[in-house]
Design an enzyme around this catalytic site. Structure first.
Site, mmCIF file in Angstrom:
data_model
loop_
_atom_site.group_PDB
_atom_site.id
_atom_site.type_symbol
_atom_site.label_atom_id
_atom_site.label_comp_id
_atom_site.label_asym_id
_atom_site.label_seq_id
_atom_site.Cartn_x
_atom_site.Cartn_y
_atom_site.Cartn_z
ATOM 1 N N THR A 186 1.151 -34.922 40.888
ATOM 2 C CA THR A 186 0.249 -36.073 41.025
ATOM 3 C C THR A 186 -1.185 -35.614 40.763
ATOM 4 O O THR A 186 -1.447 -34.417 40.576
ATOM 5 C CB THR A 186 0.359 -36.656 42.448
ATOM 6 O OG1 THR A 186 0.119 -35.612 43.392
ATOM 7 C CG2 THR A 186 1.733 -37.276 42.694
ATOM 8 N N TYR A 187 -2.120 -36.565 40.782
ATOM 9 C CA TYR A 187 -3.516 -36.271 40.426
ATOM 10 C C TYR A 187 -4.089 -35.163 41.302
ATOM 11 O O TYR A 187 -3.910 -35.168 42.522
ATOM 12 C CB TYR A 187 -4.353 -37.549 40.579
ATOM 13 C CG TYR A 187 -5.730 -37.443 39.962
ATOM 14 C CD1 TYR A 187 -5.892 -37.087 38.627
ATOM 15 C CD2 TYR A 187 -6.872 -37.707 40.711
ATOM 16 C CE1 TYR A 187 -7.145 -36.998 38.048
ATOM 17 C CE2 TYR A 187 -8.132 -37.620 40.148
ATOM 18 C CZ TYR A 187 -8.266 -37.262 38.815
ATOM 19 O OH TYR A 187 -9.518 -37.167 38.257
ATOM 20 N N MET A 188 -4.770 -34.192 40.653
ATOM 21 C CA MET A 188 -5.167 -32.968 41.371
ATOM 22 C C MET A 188 -6.599 -33.006 41.918
ATOM 23 O O MET A 188 -7.056 -32.032 42.494
ATOM 24 C CB MET A 188 -4.948 -31.731 40.492
ATOM 25 C CG MET A 188 -5.874 -31.585 39.309
ATOM 26 S SD MET A 188 -5.512 -32.788 38.034
ATOM 27 C CE MET A 188 -7.083 -32.817 37.196
ATOM 28 N N ARG A 189 -7.305 -34.133 41.744
ATOM 29 C CA ARG A 189 -8.639 -34.245 42.373
ATOM 30 C C ARG A 189 -8.544 -35.273 43.496
ATOM 31 O O ARG A 189 -8.716 -36.458 43.276
ATOM 32 C CB ARG A 189 -9.704 -34.649 41.348
ATOM 33 C CG ARG A 189 -9.960 -33.561 40.318
ATOM 34 C CD ARG A 189 -11.172 -33.834 39.450
ATOM 35 N NE ARG A 189 -11.298 -32.793 38.448
ATOM 36 C CZ ARG A 189 -10.844 -32.879 37.190
ATOM 37 N NH1 ARG A 189 -10.212 -33.986 36.806
ATOM 38 N NH2 ARG A 189 -11.004 -31.892 36.344
ATOM 39 N N HIS B 257 -6.232 -41.541 46.151
ATOM 40 C CA HIS B 257 -5.058 -40.885 45.571
ATOM 41 C C HIS B 257 -4.195 -40.313 46.683
ATOM 42 O O HIS B 257 -4.623 -40.176 47.818
ATOM 43 C CB HIS B 257 -5.501 -39.740 44.646
ATOM 44 C CG HIS B 257 -6.367 -40.201 43.512
ATOM 45 N ND1 HIS B 257 -5.855 -40.864 42.413
ATOM 46 C CD2 HIS B 257 -7.707 -40.104 43.326
ATOM 47 C CE1 HIS B 257 -6.860 -41.160 41.594
ATOM 48 N NE2 HIS B 257 -7.981 -40.717 42.124
#
Length: 342
Positions: free
Chosen positions: A116-119, A164
């Site tokens: 999944t999104y890493m930020r 997120h």
């Protein structure tokens, strides 16, 4: 820059002082018992060599007995899944990655649909992902590794945004074993870290028994510590479990034989310089920066030669000191962590 300079000032102002620690080796004074020798440490330290020697002399003829035996259960709950900052810290600790290297590799994993999104600084996890993790844990490790209800985590970082999810694998069917066959080395290593941390976050706590034995003589008391893992819990997936150090079975009043005694000189140590990972941890605790700005901030410091990286530590250059002094004298209310955080 100011944080790094302030730490360097502390290091420069630090005066190291010697101290002495005394360690002893004891064995059980009973032929029927296990004769294994084990090390113990005196519960205090000495400022001078003379004081340590005087204590050693006192102990030569002293009689030692077990004064106290305690056993306490220790329950360790799993760590939450990764956010950007904890991924950067753990990849530095376990894989030796720099912050920018972690983000570059995570970006590739994200773009190829592996994670999944890493930020992110959220610890939320989709219900479907939790259900998939719980099914995998029961199938692979067994019922006792699965808590009765899912483990839910709340973020503690200041100003975290919940846009997120936490960082997790998108498909648990791609196990680290399979990933190793298809991914480049760095991507596989980071993926395995994310995968195992996520699975572990939904597992049962580990249970250990902490053992402490106090051996007392006329001159002082020595402490021996041990531990016995009774249930490995989430460590089954995440590793890193300290090895058992099981102590002999002893009771209060048991006589002990002193086998050897020694004193060693040590020196007090200055605070450590920041590493990239520990600076991010500090920034996060102060509520400074976002997941998207940690890596670029450090890259900027090095690109402008405010900071050099030496043996993985951030060392300020002369210009960093000059700039910090100038800003502190003229803009003290601006170069302030509270102001920056707000």
């Amino acid at each position: 820059v100011r944080l790094i300079v302030e730490r360097e000032r502390e290091i420069q102002a630090f005066v190291s002082e010697p101290y002495y620690r005394v360690t002893a080796t004891f064995s059980v004074d009973n032929a029927q018992r296990n004769k294994n020798a084990f090390k113990a440490e005196l519960d205090r330290r000495f400022a001078t060599h003379e004081e340590a020697l005087a204590f050693l002399n006192q102990c030569k003829e002293a009689q030692f007995t077990v004064a106290e035996v305690t056993k306490k259960p220790l329950k360790r709950t799993p760590a939450p899944p990764f956010t950007t900052s904890t991924l950067q810290q753990e990849a530095a600790r376990k894989l030796g990655f720099t912050v920018s290297q972690t983000m570059m590799v995570a970006q590739r994993l994200y773009e190829s649909g592996r994670i999944t999104y890493m930020r992110t600084d959220s610890l939320n996890i989709a219900k479907e992902a939790i259900a998939a993790a719980r099914e995998l844990i029961e199938r692979r490790f067994g019922e006792k590794y699965l808590p009765k209800s899912p483990n839910l985590y709340a973020t503690k970082s200041k100003g975290a945004q919940e846009a997120h999810e936490a960082i997790r694998p998108t498909d648990l069917k791609l196990t680290p074993e399979l990933a190793q066959k298809i991914l480049p080395r760095d991507e596989y290593r980071l993926y395995a870290l994310i995968y195992n941390r996520f699975v572990a976050s939904q597992m049962s706590p580990s249970v250990s028994q902490i053992q402490t034995i106090i051996v007392r003589g006329e001159a002082g008391a020595f402490k021996i510590s041990g531990r016995k893992v009774e249930f490995d819990g989430f460590y089954k997936a995440y590793g890193d479990l300290d090895k058992d150090k099981i102590l002999p079975s002893l009771s209060a009043g048991d006589a002990m034989s002193l086998q050897s005694l020694s004193s060693q000189q040590h020196f007090t140590e200055p605070p450590a310089r920041y590493s990239e990972a520990s600076l991010i941890k500090k920034l996060e605790s102060l509520g400074i920066g976002r997941p998207s700005t940690y890596a670029p901030t450090i890259s900027l410091l090095t690109a402008r030669n405010y900071v050099n990286i030496e043996q993985k530590h951030l060392v300020p250059s002369e210009i960093a000191f000059k700039i910090t002094e100038m800003l502190e004298q003229n803009f003290k209310n601006i170069v302030d962590s509270e102001f920056t955080s707000k």
